[in-house]
Structures are given as C-alpha cells and as structure tokens.
Scaffold this active site. Structure first.
Site, PDB file in Angstrom:
ATOM      1  N   CYS A 183       0.843  -1.195   0.000  1.00 16.24           N
ATOM      2  CA  CYS A 183       0.000   0.000   0.000  1.00 16.24           C
ATOM      3  C   CYS A 183       0.880   1.248   0.000  1.00 16.24           C
ATOM      4  O   CYS A 183       2.079   1.189   0.320  1.00 16.24           O
ATOM      5  CB  CYS A 183      -0.910  -0.002   1.225  1.00 16.24           C
ATOM      6  N   HIS A 208      -2.605  -7.545  -1.602  1.00 19.73           N
ATOM      7  CA  HIS A 208      -2.709  -6.350  -2.441  1.00 19.73           C
ATOM      8  C   HIS A 208      -2.647  -6.741  -3.928  1.00 19.73           C
ATOM      9  O   HIS A 208      -1.852  -7.610  -4.308  1.00 19.73           O
ATOM     10  CB  HIS A 208      -1.558  -5.396  -2.122  1.00 19.73           C
ATOM     11  N   GLN A 247       3.906 -10.157 -10.931  1.00 17.24           N
ATOM     12  CA  GLN A 247       5.366 -10.234 -10.879  1.00 17.24           C
ATOM     13  C   GLN A 247       5.926 -10.415 -12.281  1.00 17.24           C
ATOM     14  O   GLN A 247       5.206 -10.804 -13.207  1.00 17.24           O
ATOM     15  CB  GLN A 247       5.807 -11.392  -9.986  1.00 17.24           C
ATOM     16  N   HIS A 285      -1.469  -7.305  -7.275  1.00 21.83           N
ATOM     17  CA  HIS A 285      -0.143  -7.151  -7.866  1.00 21.83           C
ATOM     18  C   HIS A 285       0.190  -8.368  -8.709  1.00 21.83           C
ATOM     19  O   HIS A 285      -0.432  -9.425  -8.604  1.00 21.83           O
ATOM     20  CB  HIS A 285       0.926  -6.967  -6.786  1.00 21.83           C
ATOM     21  N   HIS A 316      -5.993  -1.240  -1.978  1.00 19.88           N
ATOM     22  CA  HIS A 316      -5.712  -2.570  -1.435  1.00 19.88           C
ATOM     23  C   HIS A 316      -6.852  -3.546  -1.694  1.00 19.88           C
ATOM     24  O   HIS A 316      -6.620  -4.758  -1.852  1.00 19.88           O
ATOM     25  CB  HIS A 316      -5.460  -2.463   0.074  1.00 19.88           C
TER      26      HIS A 316
END
Length: 364
Positions: free
Chosen positions: A75, A189, A193, A191, A138
């Site tokens: 966050c 959260h 990669q 996201h 979030h």
C-alpha cells in the site's frame, strides 16, 4: 505513459508509471526506512534426469507472509507507516523484489556442481525479479480496474519486457499474476510479478519443440493451425478482431482460458496500440467471467507466454494462459499423484461445457 525512476532505501529500483493524461507526477517522496542490504544467495541447479534448471532460493523463507491489511507493505506509505512505495498514492508501480529468486547482484562465485552430485551442474541465480502493483487500492482486483488502468498495466508489461530482455544473460521474460490465497498468494494487495530468467523455461522449450516437429512432419504452422481452429470452434469464450479467448481442447485445469492475438507477434512489446486497447477490453471481460462464475471470485494464475529473447522468436505466437484450480463451489483441484508425480493431468471438467458456462456468465 510517463515513467519515473527512483531508489528505495536499500538501493533497489522503483519505477512509477502514470497515464499521459494525468497531472505531471513528481514522485519525490523518499524511502525513510532503515533497511539492510538485499541478500541474495540463489543458485541454478540442473536436474540431470529431466534436463531442466531448478532455482534454489533458500533465503526466501523469511519473506513477508499474509500480513493484516493495515500492515500491507504494498500500500502507499502513510505518516508513521512507511512501505515499499514511499509515495502517498500511485497508479502503477514496478520495483525490484526484496526477496528475489533471481538477481543481477547474485554471488557469481559458485562451485561447478552441487555437493556430491557432479552431474547436477550449478551456476549463479542470475536474473531479475520485479513486483508490479496494479493500483494503490488494497481492496481492488484486476477485474475491477477499468479499461484505462488495465491498458496502463499492459503498457507497463510491455515496457518492462523490453527493458529486461536487453539485460545481457537474460533468455526469457515472464509476466504473471497469482490471485487468491488458494493459489499461494502471500500478499493480498493486487499485484503481479515479472521474472527475467537466464534460461528458456521448460514449457516454452517444449512448445517450441512441438511447433518445430509439426513443421518438419507436415510443413504446417502449429500455432496458426491451433488459433484458426479454435477461433471457429465451440470453445470460444470472448473474441474481437484482435484477440480470441478460448478454453483449449485439452485443458489441464478445471477452468482454463487461453488468450491469443489474431496477428502473430512474439511478445507484448510487439503489440500495436489497437491490439493493446483490445487486449485490455477482452482480458477484463474474461476476468469478469472468472470472478462471477461462482458466488466468490475464482483464484487464478495469469501466465504470459512470451518468446525467448533470442532463440525461437520466429516460431512463437504470444499468448496468455489463465487458469483456476477451483472445480466447483468449495472444491479445488489438487495436483496429486498423477499430476505431481508423473506430470500426467486428469481433469474434472469438460472443456466444451466450461466454455459454455463462461459464455453465459452475466458480469454486472
């Protein structure tokens, strides 16, 4: 897209990405944390029987695991609570993972083989691992980002792929998202990669081998034949002039969709503006169907299959694998004896039925 590069307290790079029509960002906040240097001790060990690389990254045992929402490290920073993102707000962010499996700064002084195993060739775990934050919210998820933010993420994937591919020693760039605790997500959260590997991954090597053998045997183009057949077949879930999303005929997962551009390109940077716009639309459509197929959103893995940096680019066709291990409400598909032991998948659903179920999902 506006890109701003800064450094975190331990020297890792953090990149802020903002839409061009946004107010001019400054991103001048500094990381005030007292962080020790990143320690990376990963190795690549070659499995002599399978002929595949295994990344040994024992230092990752200490990475952050399922913190409460008010302690989320992804966050924006708040007074008295600094995080991985020093700014009080952001659009899309990419930064070097603090617990990377692969790193450009890895120790290169390693023995030639694993202890007591001369056939298990050993080399440094060179590469790069990045985290991509899709939003500062979030409680959001990719399916709810909206077209403009999803398009910004697509541009970030393409930009990072191009930059990481230019690193000497990188052979393949992999963009992916794990979503849901059932998948093994350790940070809630929203996201994804990006891994920059120093080798071509086993899946890509295997697919390239299939394409080459098909051409030698028949003179045909395996990727083109698969895409053409699926576009006209019964398993299409969503499509437009630029993209087609379908359940593969030999789906391995209970719910699985593959997303192909209708024009052959090797990777995300090769997509033009129209294709990137259409990708954001079709991808959100399919994610929405995954989110509303059952009473709760399906956990999933979204896996971009891009061409290797060097070998095989002319044979490759960019595509996304989106799959879930949920087979029914409250029931998961576990990779047990046949799948984990022998790599032989046994599926619990019929691909044609799954395609029909996803087509009929009503997305609010």
């Amino acid at each position: 897209m506006i890109r701003t590069s800064r450094r975190l307290a331990d020297g890792r790079e953090i990149l802020y990405f903002d839409a061009e029509d946004s107010p001019a960002p400054e991103h001048v906040a500094e990381d005030t944390r007292d962080l020790p240097p990143v320690s990376t001790r990963s190795q690549l060990r070659r499995d002599a029987l399978l002929g595949e690389e295994v990344v040994i990254a024992a230092h990752r045992q200490s990475r952050t695991f399922l913190p409460p929402a008010d302690q989320c490290p992804l966050c924006p920073s708040r007074p008295g609570r600094p995080t991985e993102v020093p700014e009080p707000d952001y659009q899309v962010v990419a930064f070097e993972n603090r617990f990377p499996s692969l790193a450009t700064s890895v120790d290169r002084d390693v023995p030639p083989s694993a202890p007591g195993a001369p056939l298990a060739e050993l080399r440094p775990g060179f590469g790069r691992c990045e985290v991509v934050l899709f939003t500062s919210d979030h409680d959001q998820h990719f399916a709810g980002l909206g077209h403009d933010r999803a398009r910004l993420v697509v541009d970030v994937w393409a930009e990072r792929t191009a930059e990481l591919s230019a690193i000497d020693g990188v052979e393949q760039v992999f963009c992916f998202e794990n979503s849901g605790e059932e998948i093994g997500v350790t940070l809630a959260h929203p996201h994804g990669q990006i891994y920059a590997y120093p080798f071509v991954t086993p899946r890509v090597e295997r697919v390239l081998g299939s394409a080459r053998r098909h051409r030698e045997r028949t003179g045909g183009d395996l990727f083109a034949e698969v895409v053409d057949a699926e576009r006209a077949g019964p398993r299409v879930v969503a499509a437009d002039e630029h993209w087609v999303a379908f359940v593969p005929a030999a789906a391995r997962w209970p719910y699985e969709v593959q997303l192909f551009p209708t024009r052959r390109v090797p990777d995300l940077p090769a997509l033009d503006d129209a294709e990137r716009d259409a990708l954001a639309t079709v991808y959100l459509d399919v994610l929405g169907r995954f989110a509303h197929r059952f009473d709760t959103p399906m956990p999933y893995i979204a896996s971009w299959n891009q061409a290797p940096v060097h070998d095989g680019r002319e044979d490759w066709w960019l595509h996304l694998q989106l799959f879930s291990l949920r087979r029914a409400p409250g029931k998961l598909k576990y990779l047990a004896g046949s799948e984990s032991g022998m790599g032989a998948f046994i599926t619990d659903t019929n691909p044609e039925d799954v395609a029909e179920q996803l087509r009929t999902v009503v997305v609010p």
